[in-house]
Design a protein around this motif. Structure first.
Motif, PDB file in Angstrom:
ATOM      1  N   VAL A  11       0.864  -1.177   0.000  1.00 51.16           N
ATOM      2  CA  VAL A  11       0.000   0.000   0.000  1.00 51.16           C
ATOM      3  C   VAL A  11       0.903   1.231   0.000  1.00 51.16           C
ATOM      4  O   VAL A  11       1.778   1.372   0.852  1.00 51.16           O
ATOM      5  CB  VAL A  11      -0.929   0.031   1.228  1.00 51.16           C
ATOM      6  CG1 VAL A  11      -1.842   1.250   1.174  1.00 51.16           C
ATOM      7  CG2 VAL A  11      -1.752  -1.251   1.324  1.00 51.16           C
ATOM      8  N   VAL A  12       0.686   2.096  -0.992  1.00 52.85           N
ATOM      9  CA  VAL A  12       1.514   3.292  -1.174  1.00 52.85           C
ATOM     10  C   VAL A  12       0.627   4.518  -1.116  1.00 52.85           C
ATOM     11  O   VAL A  12      -0.462   4.535  -1.682  1.00 52.85           O
ATOM     12  CB  VAL A  12       2.248   3.232  -2.533  1.00 52.85           C
ATOM     13  CG1 VAL A  12       3.023   4.510  -2.789  1.00 52.85           C
ATOM     14  CG2 VAL A  12       3.160   2.023  -2.600  1.00 52.85           C
ATOM     15  N   VAL A  76      -9.392   8.302   0.215  1.00 53.05           N
ATOM     16  CA  VAL A  76     -10.097   8.584   1.453  1.00 53.05           C
ATOM     17  C   VAL A  76      -9.604   9.933   1.972  1.00 53.05           C
ATOM     18  O   VAL A  76      -8.401  10.127   2.157  1.00 53.05           O
ATOM     19  CB  VAL A  76      -9.812   7.509   2.526  1.00 53.05           C
ATOM     20  CG1 VAL A  76     -10.511   7.847   3.820  1.00 53.05           C
ATOM     21  CG2 VAL A  76     -10.190   6.139   2.048  1.00 53.05           C
ATOM     22  N   ASN A  77     -10.540  10.865   2.206  1.00 54.94           N
ATOM     23  CA  ASN A  77     -10.203  12.177   2.773  1.00 54.94           C
ATOM     24  C   ASN A  77      -9.010  12.843   2.068  1.00 54.94           C
ATOM     25  O   ASN A  77      -8.043  13.243   2.703  1.00 54.94           O
ATOM     26  CB  ASN A  77      -9.921  12.073   4.266  1.00 54.94           C
ATOM     27  CG  ASN A  77     -11.113  11.564   5.027  1.00 54.94           C
ATOM     28  OD1 ASN A  77     -12.252  11.755   4.635  1.00 54.94           O
ATOM     29  ND2 ASN A  77     -10.856  10.867   6.132  1.00 54.94           N
ATOM     30  N   ASN A  78      -9.063  12.906   0.758  1.00 57.41           N
ATOM     31  CA  ASN A  78      -8.021  13.534  -0.070  1.00 57.41           C
ATOM     32  C   ASN A  78      -6.671  12.826  -0.027  1.00 57.41           C
ATOM     33  O   ASN A  78      -5.676  13.380  -0.470  1.00 57.41           O
ATOM     34  CB  ASN A  78      -7.839  15.015   0.287  1.00 57.41           C
ATOM     35  CG  ASN A  78      -9.051  15.828  -0.082  1.00 57.41           C
ATOM     36  OD1 ASN A  78      -9.763  15.502  -1.037  1.00 57.41           O
ATOM     37  ND2 ASN A  78      -9.304  16.888   0.664  1.00 57.41           N
ATOM     38  N   THR A  79      -6.599  11.634   0.541  1.00 63.42           N
ATOM     39  CA  THR A  79      -5.384  10.824   0.497  1.00 63.42           C
ATOM     40  C   THR A  79      -5.623   9.696  -0.492  1.00 63.42           C
ATOM     41  O   THR A  79      -6.594   8.959  -0.368  1.00 63.42           O
ATOM     42  CB  THR A  79      -5.044  10.244   1.883  1.00 63.42           C
ATOM     43  OG1 THR A  79      -4.894  11.311   2.812  1.00 63.42           O
ATOM     44  CG2 THR A  79      -3.767   9.430   1.837  1.00 63.42           C
ATOM     45  N   GLU A  80      -4.724   9.587  -1.468  1.00 66.03           N
ATOM     46  CA  GLU A  80      -4.876   8.561  -2.493  1.00 66.03           C
ATOM     47  C   GLU A  80      -3.947   7.388  -2.184  1.00 66.03           C
ATOM     48  O   GLU A  80      -2.742   7.567  -2.025  1.00 66.03           O
ATOM     49  CB  GLU A  80      -4.559   9.148  -3.866  1.00 66.03           C
ATOM     50  CG  GLU A  80      -5.053   8.306  -5.000  1.00 66.03           C
ATOM     51  CD  GLU A  80      -5.029   9.046  -6.328  1.00 66.03           C
ATOM     52  OE1 GLU A  80      -5.525   8.471  -7.292  1.00 66.03           O
ATOM     53  OE2 GLU A  80      -4.514  10.172  -6.389  1.00 66.03           O
ATOM     54  N   TYR A  81      -4.525   6.199  -2.043  1.00 67.51           N
ATOM     55  CA  TYR A  81      -3.776   4.976  -1.767  1.00 67.51           C
ATOM     56  C   TYR A  81      -3.684   4.159  -3.046  1.00 67.51           C
ATOM     57  O   TYR A  81      -4.656   4.002  -3.768  1.00 67.51           O
ATOM     58  CB  TYR A  81      -4.476   4.141  -0.688  1.00 67.51           C
ATOM     59  CG  TYR A  81      -4.584   4.827   0.642  1.00 67.51           C
ATOM     60  CD1 TYR A  81      -3.564   4.723   1.580  1.00 67.51           C
ATOM     61  CD2 TYR A  81      -5.713   5.566   0.990  1.00 67.51           C
ATOM     62  CE1 TYR A  81      -3.660   5.344   2.821  1.00 67.51           C
ATOM     63  CE2 TYR A  81      -5.816   6.197   2.221  1.00 67.51           C
ATOM     64  CZ  TYR A  81      -4.788   6.076   3.127  1.00 67.51           C
ATOM     65  OH  TYR A  81      -4.893   6.693   4.349  1.00 67.51           O
ATOM     66  N   PHE A  82      -2.501   3.609  -3.287  1.00 68.64           N
ATOM     67  CA  PHE A  82      -2.283   2.740  -4.437  1.00 68.64           C
ATOM     68  C   PHE A  82      -1.917   1.355  -3.918  1.00 68.64           C
ATOM     69  O   PHE A  82      -1.123   1.231  -2.985  1.00 68.64           O
ATOM     70  CB  PHE A  82      -1.141   3.274  -5.310  1.00 68.64           C
ATOM     71  CG  PHE A  82      -1.490   4.530  -6.051  1.00 68.64           C
ATOM     72  CD1 PHE A  82      -1.814   4.479  -7.398  1.00 68.64           C
ATOM     73  CD2 PHE A  82      -1.488   5.754  -5.417  1.00 68.64           C
ATOM     74  CE1 PHE A  82      -2.131   5.635  -8.089  1.00 68.64           C
ATOM     75  CE2 PHE A  82      -1.811   6.918  -6.099  1.00 68.64           C
ATOM     76  CZ  PHE A  82      -2.129   6.848  -7.436  1.00 68.64           C
ATOM     77  N   PHE A  83      -2.494   0.331  -4.513  1.00 66.65           N
ATOM     78  CA  PHE A  83      -2.222  -1.055  -4.138  1.00 66.65           C
ATOM     79  C   PHE A  83      -1.452  -1.691  -5.293  1.00 66.65           C
ATOM     80  O   PHE A  83      -1.995  -1.873  -6.382  1.00 66.65           O
ATOM     81  CB  PHE A  83      -3.524  -1.816  -3.880  1.00 66.65           C
ATOM     82  CG  PHE A  83      -4.293  -1.254  -2.719  1.00 66.65           C
ATOM     83  CD1 PHE A  83      -4.168  -1.811  -1.461  1.00 66.65           C
ATOM     84  CD2 PHE A  83      -5.126  -0.156  -2.875  1.00 66.65           C
ATOM     85  CE1 PHE A  83      -4.869  -1.292  -0.382  1.00 66.65           C
ATOM     86  CE2 PHE A  83      -5.826   0.376  -1.802  1.00 66.65           C
ATOM     87  CZ  PHE A  83      -5.697  -0.194  -0.556  1.00 66.65           C
TER      88      PHE A  83
END
Length: 94
Positions: A11-12, A76-83
């Protein structure tokens, strides 16, 4: 947000970047190269013989990777997670 990635998943968190790594500028183009910080990692790659090979990357490493079709995204809440998988990482930035 609490994620528990499985096996070789990573998760990045995408970093807002000034398009610069050290003294090197990364051109913005159709290659979609992104900079991110490793947030969580799985236990390792599951091999055919059933053993688990530990990942090279660690939590907190800053990496560059290419945003392509096989990378899942979650915001989520302006944070972008990359899998992504370790194989999708271009480089670790030291």
């Amino acid at each position: 947000m609490n994620f528990l990635p499985l096996y070789d998943k990573i998760v990045v968190i995408k970093l807002d970047e000034d398009n610069k790594i050290g003294n090197i500028y990364i051109p913005k183009n159709e290659n979609n190269i992104l900079k991110g910080k490793i947030f969580k990692i799985g236990c390792g790659k599951l091999l055919e013989n059933g053993e688990i090979k530990p990942l090279i990357v660690n939590i907190g490493d800053i990496i560059i990777f290419k945003d392509n079709y096989n990378i899942e995204k979650y915001k989520v809440n302006n944070t972008e997670y990359f899998f992504l998988k370790e194989i999708d990482i271009i480089s670790i930035i030291k």
